[in-house]
Write an enzyme that holds these catalytic residues in place. Structure first.
Site, PDB file in Angstrom:
ATOM      1  N   LYS A  96       0.832  -1.217   0.000  1.00 50.22           N
ATOM      2  CA  LYS A  96       0.000   0.000   0.000  1.00 50.22           C
ATOM      3  C   LYS A  96       0.865   1.265   0.000  1.00 50.22           C
ATOM      4  O   LYS A  96       0.753   2.117   0.880  1.00 50.22           O
ATOM      5  CB  LYS A  96      -0.983  -0.014   1.157  1.00 50.22           C
ATOM      6  CG  LYS A  96      -1.907  -1.236   1.095  1.00 50.22           C
ATOM      7  CD  LYS A  96      -2.963  -1.239   2.157  1.00 50.22           C
ATOM      8  CE  LYS A  96      -3.818  -2.490   2.113  1.00 50.22           C
ATOM      9  NZ  LYS A  96      -3.145  -3.734   2.522  1.00 50.22           N
TER      10      LYS A  96
HETATM   11  O1  LIG Z   1      -9.229  -3.663   1.379  1.00 50.36           O
HETATM   12  C1  LIG Z   1      -8.346  -4.398   1.803  1.00 50.36           C
HETATM   13  C2  LIG Z   1      -7.045  -4.354   1.345  1.00 50.36           C
HETATM   14  C3  LIG Z   1      -6.132  -5.242   1.825  1.00 50.36           C
HETATM   15  N1  LIG Z   1      -6.473  -6.170   2.753  1.00 50.36           N
HETATM   16  C4  LIG Z   1      -5.431  -7.121   3.194  1.00 50.36           C
HETATM   17  O2  LIG Z   1      -5.802  -8.440   2.738  1.00 50.36           O
HETATM   18  C5  LIG Z   1      -5.510  -9.395   3.757  1.00 50.36           C
HETATM   19  C6  LIG Z   1      -6.801  -9.999   4.273  1.00 50.36           C
HETATM   20  O3  LIG Z   1      -6.531 -10.933   5.292  1.00 50.36           O
HETATM   21  P1  LIG Z   1      -7.647 -11.933   5.912  1.00 50.36           P
HETATM   22  O4  LIG Z   1      -6.904 -12.595   7.016  1.00 50.36           O
HETATM   23  O5  LIG Z   1      -8.056 -12.892   4.832  1.00 50.36           O
HETATM   24  O6  LIG Z   1      -8.772 -11.098   6.392  1.00 50.36           O
HETATM   25  C7  LIG Z   1      -4.698  -8.646   4.813  1.00 50.36           C
HETATM   26  O7  LIG Z   1      -3.342  -8.700   4.456  1.00 50.36           O
HETATM   27  C8  LIG Z   1      -5.219  -7.231   4.694  1.00 50.36           C
HETATM   28  O8  LIG Z   1      -4.290  -6.265   5.144  1.00 50.36           O
HETATM   29  C9  LIG Z   1      -7.752  -6.228   3.208  1.00 50.36           C
HETATM   30  O9  LIG Z   1      -8.114  -7.078   4.055  1.00 50.36           O
HETATM   31  N2  LIG Z   1      -8.665  -5.341   2.715  1.00 50.36           N
END
Ligand SMILES: O=c1ccn([C@@H]2O[C@H](COP(=O)(O)O)[C@@H](O)[C@H]2O)c(=O)[nH]1
Length: 274
Positions: A96
């Site tokens: 990001k």
């Molecule tokens: O909008 C967003 C952007 C990035 N993320 C990232 O994706 C993963 C989600 O992890 P889970 O454990 O499957 O919930 C994580 O690295 C977030 O920082 C997001 O969730 N939403």
């Protein structure tokens, strides 16, 4: 990797699963803490057990930066391991980033050249000159945050400015930038109801969709509104896969969770693949 190569991989594996490698040393099996590099040992075991079920891996850099030099070295070993052993798998540095132009160029070099990721996530807030330095890299992809999965997405992204929601302005404006063919977008699985509108603006772009599993997003809804004729989706799950078990069977448990999602994806792909 080109988007065509990514689409071929999706068709071959009948999967558009992206596995998030968000390693938290408090959540991994205790015995791995005795390894010289517990983060890499964990990632290697997860990759070895799941690579046939997914088309992408997404380490979120926060989980590596939090451990300082050791964490960054583990990130480097992970991307090198993927590129050497699974060059057909798409890699995403979820970092990001985005800053004034010369700084963005250095971020892009860090992730595309030094670490050799296929893509990096970038925040659109600083505008055209903060994103174009990433887009300048051939066969590399800039994944722009459009409509994120968290509640805070409603603080700014869905607000109307000059008669149009900010996330729609991000999509429309970014299409006019130089080398916009290298853009993909982040849209949260928790925002599936927005996908029909999003597809009106960017019918052909790939979307990285986090938020299934732990955040409650629904894969079928995402596919219903977000899939295009080239699939156009990478659906990410991190905690729901990699922390399926904290015991010795953690890698097999992760593979079982990944398999569940892959099988749901195979059903969704059926009409495209026949
Ligand atoms: O909008 C967003 C952007 C990035 N993320 C990232 O994706 C993963 C989600 O992890 P889970 O454990 O499957 O919930 C994580 O690295 C977030 O920082 C997001 O969730 N939403």
């Amino acid at each position: 990797m080109t988007t065509n190569q990514l689409v071929q991989q999706i068709k071959k594996k009948k999967s558009f699963l992206c596995i998030g490698l968000d390693v938290d040393l408090n959540k991994i099996p205790q015995h791995l803490l005795e390894e010289e590099d517990p983060i890499f040992a964990f990632n290697k075991a997860i990759i070895d057990a799941t690579h046939h079920l997914c088309v992408a891996y997404k380490p979120n850099t926060a989980f590596y930066e939090a451990y300082g030099l050791k964490g960054w070295k583990a990130l480097e070993k992970t991307i090198n391991y993927l590129n050497e052993n699974h060059p057909d798998i798409f890699t995403i540095a979820d970092a990001k980033r985005g800053d004034i132009g010369n700084t963005s160029t250095m971020y892009a070099k860090a992730f595309f050249e030094d670490l050799a990721f296929d893509s990096v996530t970038v925040a659109p807030y600083m505008g055209k000159d903060s994103v174009e330095p990433f887009l300048a890299f051939k066969n590399k992809h800039t994944i722009l945050l459009a409509l994120t999965s968290n509640k805070g997405a409603f603080d700014f992204q869905t607000k109307t400015v000059d008669g149009k929601e900010v996330y729609k302005q991000v999509l429309e404006t970014s299409k006019t930038w130089e080398h916009s063919e290298n853009l993909m977008y982040v849209v949260g699985a928790t925002k599936a109801e927005f996908l029909a509108d999003i597809r009106q603006i960017i019918p052909d772009s790939f979307l990285l969709v986090p938020g299934v599993g732990a955040q409650g997003g629904n894969l079928q809804d995402v596919c219903k509104y977000g899939m295009n004729n080239q699939v156009g989706l990478l659906i990410n799950s991190s905690r729901g896969i990699i922390y399926a078990s904290k015991e010795d069977d953690f890698a097999q448990a992760a593979a079982a969770k990944a398999k569940e999602l892959q099988q749901e994806m195979e059903v969704e792909l059926h009409s495209l693949l026949v």
